[in-house]
Write an enzyme that holds these catalytic residues in place. Sequence first.
Site, PDB file in Angstrom:
ATOM      1  CG  ASN A  88      26.440 -18.957  14.007  1.00 49.01           C
ATOM      2  OD1 ASN A  88      26.414 -17.605  14.186  1.00 49.01           O
ATOM      3  ND2 ASN A  88      25.782 -19.374  14.682  1.00 49.01           N
TER       4      ASN A  88
ATOM      5  NE  ARG B  14     -15.345  15.171 -12.491  1.00 48.80           N
ATOM      6  CZ  ARG B  14     -16.013  14.229 -12.749  1.00 48.80           C
ATOM      7  NH1 ARG B  14     -16.566  14.217 -12.145  1.00 48.80           N
ATOM      8  NH2 ARG B  14     -16.336  13.869 -14.065  1.00 48.80           N
TER       9      ARG B  14
END
Length: 452
Positions: free
Chosen positions: A372, A14
């Site tokens: 940065n 199932r």
Amino acid sequence: MLNIVILAAGKGTRMYSDRPKVLHALAGKPLVRHVLDCAATLGPQRVCVVYGHGGEMVPQALAQYGAQFVIQEPQLGTGHAVQQAMPHLPDEGRTLVLYGDVPLTQHSTLHQMQQAGEGLVLLTVTLDNPTGYGRIVRDAQGDVQCIVEEKDATPEQREIREVNTGILLAPTAQLRDWLSRLGNNNAQGEYYLTDIVGMAVRQGVAVHTVQPAQRWEVEGINNKMQLAALERTWQRVEAERLLAQGVTLADPARIDVRGKLVCGRDVEIDIGCIFEGDVTLGDNVRVGAYSVIRNATVATGTDIAPYTHIDSSIVGANCHIGPYARLRPGTRLADGAHIGNFVEIKNSDIGSGSKANHLSYIGDSTVGSRVNIGAGTITCNYDGANKFRTVIGDDAFIGSDTQLVAPVTVGRGATIGAGSTITKDTPDNELTLSRSKQLTITGWKRPQKGKK
Ligand code: UD1
Ligand code: MG
């Protein structure tokens, strides 16, 4: 001494799947692995997995457990299944029978069965609707007499609401004897494991029963509806565990934990987040909506904005990540790093206080502190055959839309002009750029459309 037999031969018709039923996942882990993991907590001598369908898929999927695998072919019932394991089990001690499709049985319940006494110990549960289950038949004194399957039960027996979960603990030598005497003269023509209960009673062996603390511990899976329902039940249990520890969940129904999530104090988790594998969140960490975090450690005070993906990474304290950031395996962020939207980082160390806030790819890199990284910066780490490292010194400033062609080193305090393609190492504290000079062509006219 304890042996454990795990029955996992059922086909799972199932499920409508090519995969054996016990390999379908609950909370990100195959059903039978939940059972094996719990079994391991009991410190057994032998673990024997009885499998049937899907060829060698089950033994292959469970190779790391060091269990014994025994094939049951054909499948003639639960008693027949346990029989297949018996040649592999020593006579001493007891044998616990578990089920590969009953994933959530807890250590505490099995431990309680071990403490219940000598003889046969059954795990039973009392249901409002006992349809389909074997019934626990007791005498006037309340002593267990036998188990009768639904299909073999009389109308009176069908009224019994105490049912067999299937999980039982039996002295191994006696189990071997009982199994050898099973017949299949019943409604289903199967060799029922449950028939050993009547045999034990006739032999004067004590039969004890234990009930699980929670109903979900003994729920089995036969179809995708039951799988989905048990998944939700388990996620609710996980959510309540987190809430009980003081974690703030925006909605306990909208978090999925597929592994182990450990949280510090004052952690806040917004809706739709998924945690996989081992994840540790430090104190005051906030996780924004729809983030997916797998095998990661996030230190105190870090803020993860929505839609962030983190995989196999270590994140320091007080970082800001996301929204829409992606940390791939091998990323290590030091404290105070900022990783913004559409930034992908892989196999890289990012130093403390460094920022890559927009639209970048940082791969195979060592980035210093207070760096940065401008928008659109790309580390070109791959030449089509090999990968190379990019090293960026402390306090460097990488202008927007820079390509760093690895292997390359940017010096400490160096500045890279926007739009540069950097192919050679750049010196400390100097401005380096590689772009053609801007020029203006005076009097230039745009082309005109030709006349038809
Ligand atoms: C069984 C019990 C029943 C109990 C119920 C709980 C028996 C006879 N009955 O019934 O008392 O209430 O479980 O769910 O034991 N399996 C094999 N090989 C086989 C048959 C089964 O490995 O030949 C495995 C299945 O994969 C499954 C488990 O054993 O995991 C139970 O089998 P199933 O046929 O579903 O048992 P039930 O009929 O539900
Ligand atoms: Mg059956």
